[in-house]
Design a protein around this motif. Structure first.
Motif, PDB file in Angstrom:
ATOM      1  N   UNK A 266       5.379 -31.503   6.693  1.00  0.00           N
ATOM      2  CA  UNK A 266       4.679 -30.614   5.597  1.00  0.00           C
ATOM      3  C   UNK A 266       5.374 -29.416   5.746  1.00  0.00           C
ATOM      4  N   UNK A 267       5.984 -28.971   4.708  1.00  0.00           N
ATOM      5  CA  UNK A 267       6.665 -27.581   4.813  1.00  0.00           C
ATOM      6  C   UNK A 267       6.607 -26.853   3.625  1.00  0.00           C
ATOM      7  N   UNK A 268       5.510 -27.134   2.862  1.00  0.00           N
ATOM      8  CA  UNK A 268       5.158 -26.391   1.560  1.00  0.00           C
ATOM      9  C   UNK A 268       3.938 -25.475   1.963  1.00  0.00           C
ATOM     10  N   UNK A 269       3.918 -24.315   0.949  1.00  0.00           N
ATOM     11  CA  UNK A 269       2.688 -23.335   1.139  1.00  0.00           C
ATOM     12  C   UNK A 269       1.629 -24.318   1.090  1.00  0.00           C
ATOM     13  N   UNK A 270       0.497 -23.659   1.754  1.00  0.00           N
ATOM     14  CA  UNK A 270      -0.799 -24.375   1.740  1.00  0.00           C
ATOM     15  C   UNK A 270      -1.544 -24.260   0.472  1.00  0.00           C
ATOM     16  N   UNK A 328      -1.421 -33.012  -3.615  1.00  0.00           N
ATOM     17  CA  UNK A 328      -0.950 -31.931  -4.435  1.00  0.00           C
ATOM     18  C   UNK A 328      -1.704 -31.585  -5.675  1.00  0.00           C
ATOM     19  N   UNK A 329      -1.624 -30.348  -6.038  1.00  0.00           N
ATOM     20  CA  UNK A 329      -2.310 -29.753  -7.195  1.00  0.00           C
ATOM     21  C   UNK A 329      -1.764 -30.045  -8.459  1.00  0.00           C
ATOM     22  N   UNK A 330      -0.523 -30.226  -8.060  1.00  0.00           N
ATOM     23  CA  UNK A 330       0.409 -30.555  -9.404  1.00  0.00           C
ATOM     24  C   UNK A 330       0.438 -31.981  -9.607  1.00  0.00           C
ATOM     25  N   UNK A 331       0.041 -32.443 -10.673  1.00  0.00           N
ATOM     26  CA  UNK A 331      -0.204 -34.009 -10.925  1.00  0.00           C
ATOM     27  C   UNK A 331       1.269 -34.701 -11.273  1.00  0.00           C
ATOM     28  N   UNK A 332       2.183 -33.855 -11.370  1.00  0.00           N
ATOM     29  CA  UNK A 332       3.575 -34.584 -11.417  1.00  0.00           C
ATOM     30  C   UNK A 332       4.116 -34.643 -10.392  1.00  0.00           C
ATOM     31  N   UNK A 334       6.086 -36.058  -6.783  1.00  0.00           N
ATOM     32  CA  UNK A 334       6.383 -37.343  -6.704  1.00  0.00           C
ATOM     33  C   UNK A 334       5.218 -38.261  -5.821  1.00  0.00           C
ATOM     34  N   UNK A 335       4.504 -37.574  -4.871  1.00  0.00           N
ATOM     35  CA  UNK A 335       3.618 -37.996  -4.146  1.00  0.00           C
ATOM     36  C   UNK A 335       2.134 -37.820  -4.656  1.00  0.00           C
ATOM     37  N   UNK A 336       1.294 -39.057  -4.611  1.00  0.00           N
ATOM     38  CA  UNK A 336      -0.098 -38.719  -4.771  1.00  0.00           C
ATOM     39  C   UNK A 336      -0.876 -38.312  -3.677  1.00  0.00           C
ATOM     40  N   UNK A 337      -0.368 -38.537  -2.461  1.00  0.00           N
ATOM     41  CA  UNK A 337      -0.901 -37.878  -1.085  1.00  0.00           C
ATOM     42  C   UNK A 337       0.155 -38.067  -0.005  1.00  0.00           C
ATOM     43  N   UNK A 354       3.545 -41.074   3.411  1.00  0.00           N
ATOM     44  CA  UNK A 354       3.591 -40.338   1.963  1.00  0.00           C
ATOM     45  C   UNK A 354       3.594 -41.539   1.156  1.00  0.00           C
ATOM     46  N   UNK A 355       2.846 -41.250   0.206  1.00  0.00           N
ATOM     47  CA  UNK A 355       2.231 -42.176  -0.796  1.00  0.00           C
ATOM     48  C   UNK A 355       2.907 -42.066  -2.190  1.00  0.00           C
ATOM     49  N   UNK A 356       3.373 -43.162  -3.046  1.00  0.00           N
ATOM     50  CA  UNK A 356       3.779 -42.796  -4.379  1.00  0.00           C
ATOM     51  C   UNK A 356       2.632 -42.602  -5.242  1.00  0.00           C
TER      52      UNK A 356
END
Length: 427
Positions: A266-270, A328-332, A334-337, A354-356
């Motif tokens: 995980x390397x995104x902003x929280x 992810x807060x963005x519904x688009x 690539x991962x659901x979670x 990582x799940x699609x």
């Protein structure tokens, strides 16, 4: 006849008071320690059928299935094997400077709803784990951001593996990072002057084969957890630096299974994800204190593999683990979670699943460690990083060769994390 010296009666009073103080703090099983002290024995969890030194295989994995993350269980059914090693005490893996800073700064962190960590005066965090005893998924991820002391650097060999287990491409690269705030071991502490708005700077530099030699990416990660990292790449063929769009964080890197947003699981902003703590339990982890671990070889030696993707000398131990679900807060997206497994002593995340968008397991990203001594004390040192694609059967595996850790923050090291430096590395 030997003389037995009796302890004075006051010793028992002191010992009792120390026990009461430790219990009152609620801070681990002893004062200043936040990790569990005792893992269940291998005999306990397997009904006496497995012991330390044995191997977990597809024939016996059912005995310990409840202690195997989903990805590892599927790998085992596909032929992976795992040697069981004894659980390493936390004090042998957590750098003493991190322990000291965590204890000294306990209760000083202000954690915002987006995961940004500040001091009460609004300045950046000065070091240690901000929340060593987390109660939420966000608090686990917050402490995870401060798992290293001052920086690191490694050399790595990446193998691109197809669904038949055949390597069709190899690259050599260097990975470097320097902590710019929250520094706890080497001067300047706690900040690198001029970089107080940043958490760290990271550099990836390809050195082989010739067609990618000099290709490099410089990333700046910010304290503000609503702000996406900035990234620049130097393209040798064009002899120019190109700024990368934040939307490229989940594009495949050169056709591999690697994506920038997945590095270290995980390397995104929280602030752009939501987190839920699914639990805390002992699981078989590839973060070990063993003297040897899969991938711990010079890059000119090949790691023995099973089915072209599983390390033959893999080792696991039962470790106290936080399991965090990130959505992810963005519904688009690539991962659901993502489901992220974070060590409760070191706060290294040693596995991400990582799940699609349909909720099916897509990738696993695992980081394998053994124990290393360095200038700042104990350090979990990376040895092997496999990325498994469960839907195509492909994989990208990285063999890691230790180079240096906790670099001294002299002028030359700071210059390694600039656009000027990456431009000088072109062929």
């Amino acid at each position: 006849m030997p003389v037995t010296r009796r302890r004075p009666s006051w010793w028992f009073l002191v010992a009792s008071l120390a026990t009461l103080v430790g219990a009152a703090t609620g801070f681990g099983e002893q004062r200043g320690v936040w990790w569990e002290k005792r893992a269940p024995s291998i005999e306990e969890i397997s009904g006496g059928r497995l012991h330390a030194g044995d191997k977990i295989t597809k024939e016996n994995v059912a005995w310990v299935k409840d202690y195997m993350p989903e990805g590892f269980y599927l790998d085992t059914l596909n032929g992976a094997t795992w040697e069981i090693v004894p659980t390493t005490p936390g004090e042998k893996l957590v750098p003493p400077s991190l322990v000291k800073a965590t204890n000294e700064n306990l209760g000083k962190a202000v954690v915002k709803e987006d995961g940004t960590v500040l001091m009460s005066d609004g300045k950046p965090w000065i070091g240690g784990f901000p929340v060593p005893e987390p109660k939420t998924g966000l608090e686990v991820m917050v402490s995870r951001q401060f798992k290293t002391t001052d920086g690191h650097a490694d050399h790595a060999k990446l193998d691109w593996v197809n669904s038949s287990g055949v390597t069709y491409k190899k690259t050599i690269l260097g990975v470097r990072a320097i902590n710019t705030t929250g520094r706890v071991c080497q001067d300047p502490k706690p900040y690198l002057p001029g970089y107080e708005d940043q958490l760290d700077r990271e550099l990836i530099l390809f050195t082989d084969p010739y067609d990618v030699k000099g290709l490099s990416v410089l990333t700046i990660v910010y304290v503000d957890q609503t702000r996406l990292p900035d990234a620049w790449g130097y393209v040798p063929v064009l002899r120019r630096v190109q700024r990368f769009s934040s939307g490229q964080r989940y594009d495949s890197v050169d056709g591999s299974d690697l994506r920038a947003g997945d590095i270290d699981t995980f390397s995104d902003p929280l602030g752009i994800w939501q987190f839920k703590l699914l639990g805390r339990k002992f699981l078989f982890s590839v973060l070990t204190g063993a003297d040897k671990q899969a991938g711990n070889l010079p890059l000119d030696q090949e790691v023995p593999l099973i089915n072209g993707r599983y390390a033959r000398d893999a080792r696991v131990e039962l470790r106290d683990t936080y399991v965090v679900e990130a959505t992810p807060k963005d519904p688009s997206h690539i991962y659901s979670k993502k489901v992220i497994f974070v060590d409760a002593a070191t706060y290294w995340s040693w596995l991400g699943l990582f799940y699609d968008r349909q909720g099916k397991l897509w990738y696993s990203f695992s980081l394998w460690f053994h124990r290393l001594e360095n200038d700042c004390g104990n350090f979990p040192s990376l040895t092997w990083v496999p990325i498994q694609n469960y839907q195509t059967g492909s994989a990208t595996v990285a063999q890691i060769e230790y180079y240096w850790r906790n670099p001294k923050p002299d002028v030359s090291n700071k210059e390694m994390f600039t656009l000027k430096f990456i431009m000088s590395q072109g062929r």
